[in-house]
Design a protein around this motif. Sequence first.
Motif, PDB file in Angstrom:
ATOM      1  N   TYR A 193       0.830  -1.203   0.000  1.00 18.31           N
ATOM      2  CA  TYR A 193       0.000   0.000   0.000  1.00 18.31           C
ATOM      3  C   TYR A 193       0.866   1.256   0.000  1.00 18.31           C
ATOM      4  CZ  TYR A 193      -3.628   3.326   1.381  1.00 18.31           C
ATOM      5  OH  TYR A 193      -4.488   4.398   1.423  1.00 18.31           O
ATOM      6  N   GLY A 194       1.964   1.212   0.722  1.00 18.66           N
ATOM      7  CA  GLY A 194       2.845   2.368   0.796  1.00 18.66           C
ATOM      8  C   GLY A 194       3.682   2.584  -0.448  1.00 18.66           C
ATOM      9  N   GLN A 195       3.716   1.590  -1.353  1.00 18.97           N
ATOM     10  CA  GLN A 195       4.583   1.698  -2.528  1.00 18.97           C
ATOM     11  C   GLN A 195       3.821   1.882  -3.834  1.00 18.97           C
ATOM     12  OE1 GLN A 195       7.977   1.845  -2.035  1.00 18.97           O
ATOM     13  NE2 GLN A 195       7.182   1.909   0.054  1.00 18.97           N
ATOM     14  N   THR A 196       2.609   1.335  -3.927  1.00 22.00           N
ATOM     15  CA  THR A 196       1.881   1.403  -5.198  1.00 22.00           C
ATOM     16  C   THR A 196       1.175   2.745  -5.370  1.00 22.00           C
ATOM     17  OG1 THR A 196       0.258   0.298  -6.602  1.00 22.00           O
ATOM     18  CG2 THR A 196      -0.241   0.413  -4.254  1.00 22.00           C
ATOM     19  N   GLU A 197       1.075   3.172  -6.618  1.00 22.76           N
ATOM     20  CA  GLU A 197       0.357   4.410  -6.940  1.00 22.76           C
ATOM     21  C   GLU A 197      -0.938   4.124  -7.692  1.00 22.76           C
ATOM     22  OE1 GLU A 197       3.030   6.920  -9.054  1.00 22.76           O
ATOM     23  OE2 GLU A 197       4.399   7.183  -7.351  1.00 22.76           O
ATOM     24  N   LEU A 198      -1.235   2.841  -7.897  1.00 26.93           N
ATOM     25  CA  LEU A 198      -2.451   2.474  -8.614  1.00 26.93           C
ATOM     26  C   LEU A 198      -3.660   2.591  -7.695  1.00 26.93           C
ATOM     27  CD1 LEU A 198      -1.127  -0.672 -10.527  1.00 26.93           C
ATOM     28  CD2 LEU A 198      -1.394   1.666 -11.403  1.00 26.93           C
ATOM     29  N   ARG A 199      -4.599   3.439  -8.079  1.00 25.91           N
ATOM     30  CA  ARG A 199      -5.731   3.742  -7.211  1.00 25.91           C
ATOM     31  C   ARG A 199      -6.583   2.516  -6.898  1.00 25.91           C
ATOM     32  NH1 ARG A 199     -10.380   8.400  -8.282  1.00 25.91           N
ATOM     33  NH2 ARG A 199     -11.633   7.921  -6.412  1.00 25.91           N
ATOM     34  N   ASP A 200      -6.864   1.685  -7.944  1.00 28.68           N
ATOM     35  CA  ASP A 200      -7.713   0.523  -7.703  1.00 28.68           C
ATOM     36  C   ASP A 200      -7.034  -0.491  -6.785  1.00 28.68           C
ATOM     37  OD1 ASP A 200      -5.823   0.000  -9.661  1.00 28.68           O
ATOM     38  OD2 ASP A 200      -7.077  -1.441 -10.723  1.00 28.68           O
ATOM     39  N   VAL A 201      -5.694  -0.614  -6.910  1.00 29.46           N
ATOM     40  CA  VAL A 201      -4.951  -1.521  -6.031  1.00 29.46           C
ATOM     41  C   VAL A 201      -4.968  -0.999  -4.606  1.00 29.46           C
ATOM     42  CG1 VAL A 201      -2.683  -2.507  -5.521  1.00 29.46           C
ATOM     43  CG2 VAL A 201      -3.495  -2.400  -7.883  1.00 29.46           C
ATOM     44  N   ARG A 202      -4.751   0.295  -4.433  1.00 31.83           N
ATOM     45  CA  ARG A 202      -4.761   0.879  -3.089  1.00 31.83           C
ATOM     46  C   ARG A 202      -6.125   0.705  -2.421  1.00 31.83           C
ATOM     47  NH1 ARG A 202      -0.842   4.530  -1.493  1.00 31.83           N
ATOM     48  NH2 ARG A 202      -2.340   5.859  -0.437  1.00 31.83           N
ATOM     49  N   GLU A 203      -7.202   0.872  -3.186  1.00 31.77           N
ATOM     50  CA  GLU A 203      -8.545   0.691  -2.617  1.00 31.77           C
ATOM     51  C   GLU A 203      -8.779  -0.752  -2.198  1.00 31.77           C
ATOM     52  OE1 GLU A 203     -11.133   2.126  -5.655  1.00 31.77           O
ATOM     53  OE2 GLU A 203     -10.848   4.260  -5.129  1.00 31.77           O
ATOM     54  N   LEU A 204      -8.308  -1.693  -3.019  1.00 32.72           N
ATOM     55  CA  LEU A 204      -8.432  -3.108  -2.676  1.00 32.72           C
ATOM     56  C   LEU A 204      -7.645  -3.430  -1.417  1.00 32.72           C
ATOM     57  CD1 LEU A 204      -9.259  -6.054  -3.404  1.00 32.72           C
ATOM     58  CD2 LEU A 204      -7.133  -6.176  -4.731  1.00 32.72           C
ATOM     59  N   LEU A 205      -6.413  -2.932  -1.340  1.00 37.70           N
ATOM     60  CA  LEU A 205      -5.569  -3.202  -0.180  1.00 37.70           C
ATOM     61  C   LEU A 205      -6.161  -2.588   1.086  1.00 37.70           C
ATOM     62  CD1 LEU A 205      -2.002  -2.647  -1.714  1.00 37.70           C
ATOM     63  CD2 LEU A 205      -3.293  -4.772  -1.493  1.00 37.70           C
ATOM     64  N   TRP A 206      -6.688  -1.375   0.953  1.00 32.83           N
ATOM     65  CA  TRP A 206      -7.298  -0.719   2.119  1.00 32.83           C
ATOM     66  C   TRP A 206      -8.473  -1.548   2.650  1.00 32.83           C
ATOM     67  CZ3 TRP A 206      -6.141   4.028   4.588  1.00 32.83           C
ATOM     68  CH2 TRP A 206      -7.043   4.375   5.602  1.00 32.83           C
ATOM     69  N   GLU A 207      -9.317  -2.014   1.734  1.00 34.13           N
ATOM     70  CA  GLU A 207     -10.469  -2.812   2.152  1.00 34.13           C
ATOM     71  C   GLU A 207     -10.015  -4.103   2.838  1.00 34.13           C
ATOM     72  OE1 GLU A 207     -14.550  -4.866   0.316  1.00 34.13           O
ATOM     73  OE2 GLU A 207     -13.083  -3.919  -1.024  1.00 34.13           O
ATOM     74  N   ALA A 208      -9.016  -4.753   2.277  1.00 37.13           N
ATOM     75  CA  ALA A 208      -8.515  -5.999   2.865  1.00 37.13           C
ATOM     76  C   ALA A 208      -7.891  -5.746   4.238  1.00 37.13           C
ATOM     77  CB  ALA A 208      -7.491  -6.639   1.938  1.00 37.13           C
ATOM     78  N   LEU A 209      -7.117  -4.682   4.350  1.00 38.74           N
ATOM     79  CA  LEU A 209      -6.473  -4.368   5.633  1.00 38.74           C
ATOM     80  C   LEU A 209      -7.502  -3.995   6.694  1.00 38.74           C
ATOM     81  CD1 LEU A 209      -3.360  -2.500   4.261  1.00 38.74           C
ATOM     82  CD2 LEU A 209      -3.296  -4.443   5.834  1.00 38.74           C
ATOM     83  N   SER A 210      -8.508  -3.261   6.298  1.00 37.65           N
ATOM     84  CA  SER A 210      -9.577  -2.921   7.236  1.00 37.65           C
ATOM     85  C   SER A 210     -10.296  -4.181   7.706  1.00 37.65           C
ATOM     86  CB  SER A 210     -10.561  -1.961   6.574  1.00 37.65           C
ATOM     87  OG  SER A 210     -11.644  -1.669   7.446  1.00 37.65           O
ATOM     88  N   THR A 211     -10.507  -5.117   6.787  1.00 32.97           N
ATOM     89  CA  THR A 211     -11.187  -6.376   7.132  1.00 32.97           C
ATOM     90  C   THR A 211     -10.358  -7.201   8.105  1.00 32.97           C
ATOM     91  OG1 THR A 211     -12.328  -6.445   4.992  1.00 32.97           O
ATOM     92  CG2 THR A 211     -12.096  -8.530   6.183  1.00 32.97           C
ATOM     93  N   VAL A 212      -9.067  -7.342   7.825  1.00 31.00           N
ATOM     94  CA  VAL A 212      -8.199  -8.141   8.698  1.00 31.00           C
ATOM     95  C   VAL A 212      -8.096  -7.527  10.088  1.00 31.00           C
ATOM     96  CG1 VAL A 212      -5.831  -8.918   9.109  1.00 31.00           C
ATOM     97  CG2 VAL A 212      -6.824  -9.134   6.841  1.00 31.00           C
ATOM     98  N   THR A 213      -7.791  -6.247  10.138  1.00 28.78           N
ATOM     99  CA  THR A 213      -7.530  -5.623  11.430  1.00 28.78           C
ATOM    100  C   THR A 213      -8.788  -5.532  12.286  1.00 28.78           C
ATOM    101  OG1 THR A 213      -7.773  -3.439  10.398  1.00 28.78           O
ATOM    102  CG2 THR A 213      -5.550  -4.323  10.596  1.00 28.78           C
ATOM    103  N   ASN A 214      -9.912  -5.169  11.684  1.00 33.11           N
ATOM    104  CA  ASN A 214     -11.154  -5.129  12.457  1.00 33.11           C
ATOM    105  C   ASN A 214     -11.584  -6.536  12.874  1.00 33.11           C
ATOM    106  OD1 ASN A 214     -12.447  -2.317  12.748  1.00 33.11           O
ATOM    107  ND2 ASN A 214     -11.719  -2.318  10.626  1.00 33.11           N
ATOM    108  N   GLY A 215     -11.273  -7.516  12.026  1.00 33.69           N
ATOM    109  CA  GLY A 215     -11.545  -8.900  12.415  1.00 33.69           C
ATOM    110  C   GLY A 215     -10.738  -9.315  13.634  1.00 33.69           C
TER     111      GLY A 215
END
Length: 425
Positions: A193-215
Motif C-alpha cells: 500500500y505504501g509503494q503502489t500508486e495504482l488507485r484501484d490496487v490501493r482501494e483493494l488493499l485498504w479494504e482488505a487491511l480494514s477487514t483483517v484488522t477489524n476482524g
Amino acid sequence: MLGVAFGIGVLLALAGGTAAQGCVAPHELVSKMLQRLEDSVKMDEPPNPSVLLAMNLAGATGSNTHKWLLHQLQEEAVERAQKAMTSGEVALYVLALLSSCQNPQRVQALGQTLDLLRVLQQKTDEEMASLEAEGIPKTTLYGVSLDALGLCLAGADGYQGPSVVLAKQVLSPESHLSVDTRAVAALALVCTYGQTELRDVRELLWEALSTVTNGFLDEQEKGDGMIGNIYSMGLALQALVATGKFYAPRDWDCAQAFSVVYSHDYHQPMAIAQVLPALVGRSYLEAAGLDCAASASVSPSLRLSLSPELEETTGVHRAPITVHYSITNKLQGRHFTYTTSVRVPAGSTLLQVLQVAAAEKPDIFSFQTKQTSWGPMVVSIHGLAANPADRTYWQFLSGGDALQEGVGTYKPQDGEHVQAVFSTY
C-alpha cells in the motif's frame, strides 16, 4: 536499491499510526525472552532466521551468539536457498539479512556470492504460476505473504501481484485463512500500500487491511484479549502494531491483548521470535529500517536481571503420570487403530510419551520426526508417512481438539488421552 529499501521501514513505521503507544513489555520480560532465544541457538542445528530477525528488532545485536547466527544464516543461504528452501523460507532469510543491515543481493559465504533476492523472485513466480493454474500456491498462502513482504521491503519487483491475490483471498467469504496467514498478509499489504500508486490496487488493499484488522479486534473482544490461540498472538499483535490507520478511528485495547501474552510463559523459540517484536512496539515491517550501528551492543546474557517471581525453579522431583496414546488411520491403505498407556515423569513432553511408547512396542508405535523452525514435527507413524503431494499429515488431538503446541513442547496431564490421527488439509 538497498539504500531506498532501508528508508522504507522508517516510513512504514510512521504510516502504521500510534495505536500501540504505551504498550511495550517490561524490560525484565523482554530480557528473559532474549535470553531464551540466545539459549535456543545450537551449533549442531540449522539456524533459524526468525530468531535473528527478532533479536535485531529487539536491539540485541552485540553478542557472539548473534554474530555466529548471522554467519550461519549466510552459509545456509548460499548452500540451500536455490534448491532446498521454500519461497517462504527464503523470504525469512531476506528479512533476517535486511534487519542485520546486510544486502540480500550479495550474500557472501563459502567463497561464493548469492543474489538471494533473485532466488526469492523466482520462487515467488512459481507460487504465482501455481495459483493461476491450480488455484492454490505451490506451498501456502502464509509463504506467499512472506514472499510479498520480503520483496517489498527489499525494494525489489514482483510483490504487487501476490499482494493483490492475498487481498482477494482475505476478502473472499470462501477462504478461511488462519490468524498467522492473515497477520503476515496484512504486513505485506501495508508495505505494498505504501509503494503502489495504482488507485484501484490501493482501494483493494485498504479494504482488505480494514477487514483483517477489524476482524482481529473483534476476535480480541470476544476472546477476552485472545486472537486465535496463544501461539498466533505474536503475529496478530505485530499486525495491529503496524496497521493503526486501517482500523482507525476504532481504538485497539493493546493492554488487554498484552496481558494475555504476559499470562503465558513462552518457551518455544519460534513463538518467542514472533511475539517479541510486538512486545517492543515493532513488527517485521521495520526489518529494513533498523539502525544497526545504534543497536544495543550488550548480550542479554550479560545484562539479564530477573525478578524472583520470573525465575524458574529446578531440581524438583517429578512423580510419574499415566498418559493414554492412540494412533488412527482411516484414510489410506490398511486402516488401523492402536492404543497404549505409558508412564512418564510429570512435566514430560508429548515427544517423550511417543518415545516411550515406541520403545515398549516398536512394531506398532514406531515414528519418525523432522526438525522444523517450530521444533520436531512427526512425519511418520507405524510406517505411514505424511505426504505434501496429497496433503496428508499426522494431527494430534486431546479431547477431540487439535493441540496448539508441537510434540516437543506440549506436556500432557495425568490420565490424558492423546490421539494421533492421519488427516488431510
